[in-house]
Design a protein around this motif. Structure first.
Motif, PDB file in Angstrom:
ATOM      1  N   ASP A 260       0.847  -1.191   0.000  1.00 50.92           N
ATOM      2  CA  ASP A 260       0.000   0.000   0.000  1.00 50.92           C
ATOM      3  C   ASP A 260       0.886   1.247   0.000  1.00 50.92           C
ATOM      4  O   ASP A 260       1.878   1.304  -0.698  1.00 50.92           O
ATOM      5  N   ALA A 269       3.013  10.271   3.986  1.00 47.10           N
ATOM      6  CA  ALA A 269       2.952   9.115   4.885  1.00 47.10           C
ATOM      7  C   ALA A 269       4.122   9.178   5.851  1.00 47.10           C
ATOM      8  O   ALA A 269       5.271   9.341   5.437  1.00 47.10           O
ATOM      9  N   SER A 272       5.351   3.466   6.107  1.00 50.33           N
ATOM     10  CA  SER A 272       4.700   2.668   5.070  1.00 50.33           C
ATOM     11  C   SER A 272       3.514   1.910   5.645  1.00 50.33           C
ATOM     12  O   SER A 272       3.505   1.532   6.818  1.00 50.33           O
ATOM     13  N   GLN A 273       2.522   1.668   4.796  1.00 54.96           N
ATOM     14  CA  GLN A 273       1.276   1.038   5.226  1.00 54.96           C
ATOM     15  C   GLN A 273       0.958  -0.157   4.327  1.00 54.96           C
ATOM     16  O   GLN A 273       0.943  -0.026   3.105  1.00 54.96           O
ATOM     17  N   SER A 274       0.717  -1.315   4.931  1.00 60.37           N
ATOM     18  CA  SER A 274       0.256  -2.490   4.191  1.00 60.37           C
ATOM     19  C   SER A 274      -0.442  -3.429   5.158  1.00 60.37           C
ATOM     20  O   SER A 274      -0.276  -3.331   6.374  1.00 60.37           O
ATOM     21  N   ASN A 275      -1.200  -4.352   4.605  1.00 61.17           N
ATOM     22  CA  ASN A 275      -1.867  -5.357   5.424  1.00 61.17           C
ATOM     23  C   ASN A 275      -2.371  -6.453   4.505  1.00 61.17           C
ATOM     24  O   ASN A 275      -2.342  -6.319   3.279  1.00 61.17           O
ATOM     25  N   PRO A 417      -1.268   9.079   7.500  1.00 56.57           N
ATOM     26  CA  PRO A 417      -0.693   8.109   8.433  1.00 56.57           C
ATOM     27  C   PRO A 417       0.561   8.690   9.081  1.00 56.57           C
ATOM     28  O   PRO A 417       1.429   9.230   8.378  1.00 56.57           O
ATOM     29  N   GLY A 421       1.877   4.630  13.720  1.00 52.16           N
ATOM     30  CA  GLY A 421       0.797   3.690  13.463  1.00 52.16           C
ATOM     31  C   GLY A 421      -0.585   4.284  13.544  1.00 52.16           C
ATOM     32  O   GLY A 421      -1.572   3.583  13.299  1.00 52.16           O
ATOM     33  N   GLU A 436      -5.632   1.879  16.095  1.00 50.86           N
ATOM     34  CA  GLU A 436      -5.930   0.638  15.384  1.00 50.86           C
ATOM     35  C   GLU A 436      -7.319   0.086  15.691  1.00 50.86           C
ATOM     36  O   GLU A 436      -7.834  -0.769  14.968  1.00 50.86           O
ATOM     37  N   TRP A 541      -4.324   3.165   4.984  1.00 47.91           N
ATOM     38  CA  TRP A 541      -3.789   3.138   6.346  1.00 47.91           C
ATOM     39  C   TRP A 541      -4.103   1.776   6.949  1.00 47.91           C
ATOM     40  O   TRP A 541      -5.253   1.350   6.948  1.00 47.91           O
ATOM     41  N   ARG A 542      -3.066   1.067   7.401  1.00 47.85           N
ATOM     42  CA  ARG A 542      -3.224  -0.264   7.990  1.00 47.85           C
ATOM     43  C   ARG A 542      -3.997  -1.214   7.073  1.00 47.85           C
ATOM     44  O   ARG A 542      -4.772  -2.054   7.523  1.00 47.85           O
TER      45      ARG A 542
END
Length: 681
Positions: A260, A269, A272-275, A417, A421, A436, A541-542
């Motif tokens: 992401d 940002a 970095s954002q990923s999930n 972001p 977090g 979160e 984000w997340r």
């Protein structure tokens, strides 16, 4: 890789036994680099495996002792190592770039530094003695029907995926012979020659014998029986926005990895954002429509009676072929079909293209065939390019998930972001941080100064009477449809461009979302969805897609708000955006515009829209001929049709069902005030 003789899983430098014991190679002194592939050994598969490094080295590792031996420092040209696989007595490796990671002169054992403008990446093989180049193009995955277990026997086929400027390339090694097939691209965002923007297209089994192929923004059902004489069954499922570096089945779920938002040249940002996304196989059809483009020739010199590579025809009900050549006389092209994917070709029809001319051919929706190829009757420099599409499998009432997003009433909001977090939110004079658990906590606005001042990528935009106008860094102008709502005319009121998937941008231009390459090469954009909602900012984000603006609780299950109800955001998945509605709009290059005879208009976007028409008129006292030209492959313009318009008349032209191109422009043969307005329904 699963090494079947020792019953170990090999992932990165780790060897994992069935009892859970984990061992690691010495990555500081011996197995040095970023390992991208593990393959079975050619002569001692029970005891050794090959490792392939992103910088090009090939290693041999003993699966019992973990002893490491470097066999080659960099045996072949190209950069950005990707897949590696062993089949039919050879090790096949791929890389997909031409931007050197290490400034050093290498003595390649196959290939050489780029000499041709198209040289980039490589597909190469080694039989234990000699290295050989298969193709000097950009390739990513190399695999076969054994998947991560390796080839089940010496006769099993091998598949490799890559691309060039024409299309996606699907290579088949079967019976010791290489064959080439071509497949449409679903996006241009993966194309740069350095290869960094392809992390990581694959062919992989997901569950119950079902395989997926993910490449250039499209997902396909891939037949594990794909082999010489049996190439049937490759079918497009969808396009997607999610940048998918890997995927697998887990229980009854399909798990999609992601790249992401990144922090690479991205101050919007803090980290970095990923999930992971857990979904169902059947849900893929509700992602983007299965649409794409690609060709077998692109300004290529072709010998008489030489057949093109096969191009995928099956699975796309809307299919148009664009043919153009540079010869001084007419050329006849024979269109041949492989109806069953068994390698038996039959003539469908002959198409004559006049001298230095262009024609298009729309394939009937009920024409059944797996593959199509072309054959010219004389030597020719030719382009043969397809645009393919299938309607998206929309669900009744699916846009109800966006019920909380208002269609009017701007609210100034900024989201970003942070580096801890959390999601930073500026809502007018108020500031919040979201954690979160999607809990909103008020904070001091000064703490979120970075969110307010972070420099975003920009494209100059303006709105005139005809359409939305974009201007790129070279001063070229590109026009897009308006959504029909004047609230979007002032683009300073909302975010228009930012990264939500790594190394590409999402644009929000006049009520429509667009996919935009990281290079800001505007000619390569495509529309995603027309929303007509007051969205003032957006980000990932997340692993979530976040939309900000005039958002209020509406029971759609996606709106989350602060305890005081003064701040709310929409949360979902990036590929939910397709559910906002198909791309539509109205506009054009001219609206009562003073034009000069023979001077073409600005390009106006056509790709990604259906049910297309154009209205032509002028203020002249004599008839004016309007010539419509199309750019189908981003490499030049072709004359589509000339339409005569009498004084005081408005001529409406509807493009044939199934016709598509990437851009369109108009030229008048007299000075006048002209109007050319396109309607996309």
């Amino acid at each position: 890789m699963i090494h079947r003789e020792s019953n170990q899983l090999i992932i990165g430098p780790y060897f994992i036994r069935a009892d859970g014991t984990v061992r690691a190679c010495d990555v500081k002194n011996k197995l040095i680099g970023r390992m991208t592939a593990v393959a079975r050994h050619l002569t001692d598969p029970a005891n050794r495996v090959y490792f392939y490094d992103m910088e090009g080295a090939v290693y041999e590792v003993n699966v019992h002792t973990l002893d490491v031996k470097r066999l080659f420092e960099k045996p072949v040209a190209g950069w950005h190592g990707k897949g590696g696989y062993t089949a039919q007595g050879r090790l096949v490796i791929a890389n997909n770039g031409e931007s050197a990671a290490i400034k050093k002169k290498y003595n390649y054992l196959a290939g050489e530094d780029a000499k041709d403008p198209e040289d980039a990446g490589i597909l190469a093989e080694w039989d234990g003695t000699t290295w050989r180049v298969i193709e000097r193009r950009q390739f990513t995955d190399v695999t076969g029907p054994g998947g991560i277990g390796g080839a089940p026997d010496d006769a099993a086929p091998l598949w490799a995926m890559g691309w060039d400027k024409r299309s996606v390339i699907l290579k088949l090694l079967d019976g010791g012979q290489w064959s080439t097939f071509r497949v449409p691209k679903g996006s241009y965002t993966f194309d740069p020659k350095h290869g960094w923007f392809t992390e990581w297209p694959r062919i992989r089994e997901v569950t119950g014998g079902r395989w997926l192929m993910v490449m250039h923004g499209q997902m396909f059902d891939f037949p594990p029986t794909f082999s010489r004489g049996n190439t049937a069954g490759l079918r497009p499922i969808c396009t997607h926005l999610r940048y998918i570096p890997d995927f697998c089945a887990w229980g009854d779920k399909l798990v999609l990895a992601a790249d992401d938002t990144s922090v690479m040249q991205n101050p919007l940002a803090g980290t970095s954002q990923s999930n992971l996304q857990f979904t169902k196989l059947d849900a893929l059809k509700t992602f983007g429509p299965a649409t794409g483009w690609g060709g077998v020739w692109l300004n290529d010199a072709v010998k008489a009676d030489t057949p093109s590579d096969p191009f995928l025809l099956a699975g796309y009900p809307c299919r148009v072929l664009h043919l153009a050549h540079h010869n001084a006389g007419p050329v006849v092209f024979t269109v041949e079909l492989d109806k069953k994917g068994d390698g038996h070709w039959s003539e469908w029809k002959k198409i004559e293209v006049p001298a230095k001319g262009y024609v298009f051919e729309i394939f009937p929706p009920d024409l059944k065939a797996e593959w199509v190829r072309l054959r010219p009757n004389r030597d020719v420099v030719v382009s043969a390019f397809f645009h393919m599409s299938a309607p998206r499998a929309s669900e009744p009432g699916e846009d109800a998930m966006f019920k909380s997003l208002a269609a009017d009433g701007w609210r100034e909001m900024t989201i970003r972001p942070d580096d801890k977090g959390n999601l930073q939110v500026l809502a007018g004079p108020d500031a919040y941080e979201v954690d979160e658990r999607l809990q909103f906590r008020p904070t001091e606005p000064d703490r979120l100064l970075a969110a307010r001042t972070a420099a975003a990528p920009t494209v100059k935009t303006e709105t005139d009477a005809a359409s939305l106008v974009l201007t790129d860094a070279r001063g070229n102008r590109w026009r897009l449809p308006k959504s029909g709502a004047v609230m979007f005319d002032d683009a300073t009121r909302y975010r228009t461009l930012r990264e939500v998937q790594s190394e590409r941008y999402l644009a929000n231009w006049h009520g429509t979302f667009y996919e935009v390459p990281r290079t800001l090469e505007l000619r390569q954009i495509k529309p995603i969805a027309t929303h007509r909602r007051a969205i003032s900012d957006f980000c990932t984000w997340r692993g979530l897609m976040v939309l900000a603006g005039n958002v209020a609780g509406a029971g759609d299950g996606h709106c989350f708000a602060s305890a005081n109800g003064q701040c709310a955001l929409w949360f979902g998945a990036v590929d939910d955006l397709w559910r906002l509605g198909k791309p539509v709009g109205q506009g054009g290059p001219w609206a009562g515009t003073a034009v000069k005879a023979g001077k073409p208009s600005d390009p106006y976007l056509m790709t990604g829209f259906d049910r297309k028409s154009v209205a032509l008129s002028h203020d002249g006292t004599e008839s004016v001929n309007f010539t419509i030209e199309v750019d189908v492959h981003l490499h030049g313009w072709y004359k589509y049709q000339t339409i005569a318009v009498s004084p005081g008349q408005t001529v409406m032209h509807r493009f044939p069902e199934g016709y598509n191109a990437h851009w369109v422009r108009v030229t008048a043969d007299r000075d006048c005030a002209a109007t050319a307005i396109f309607q996309y329904e």
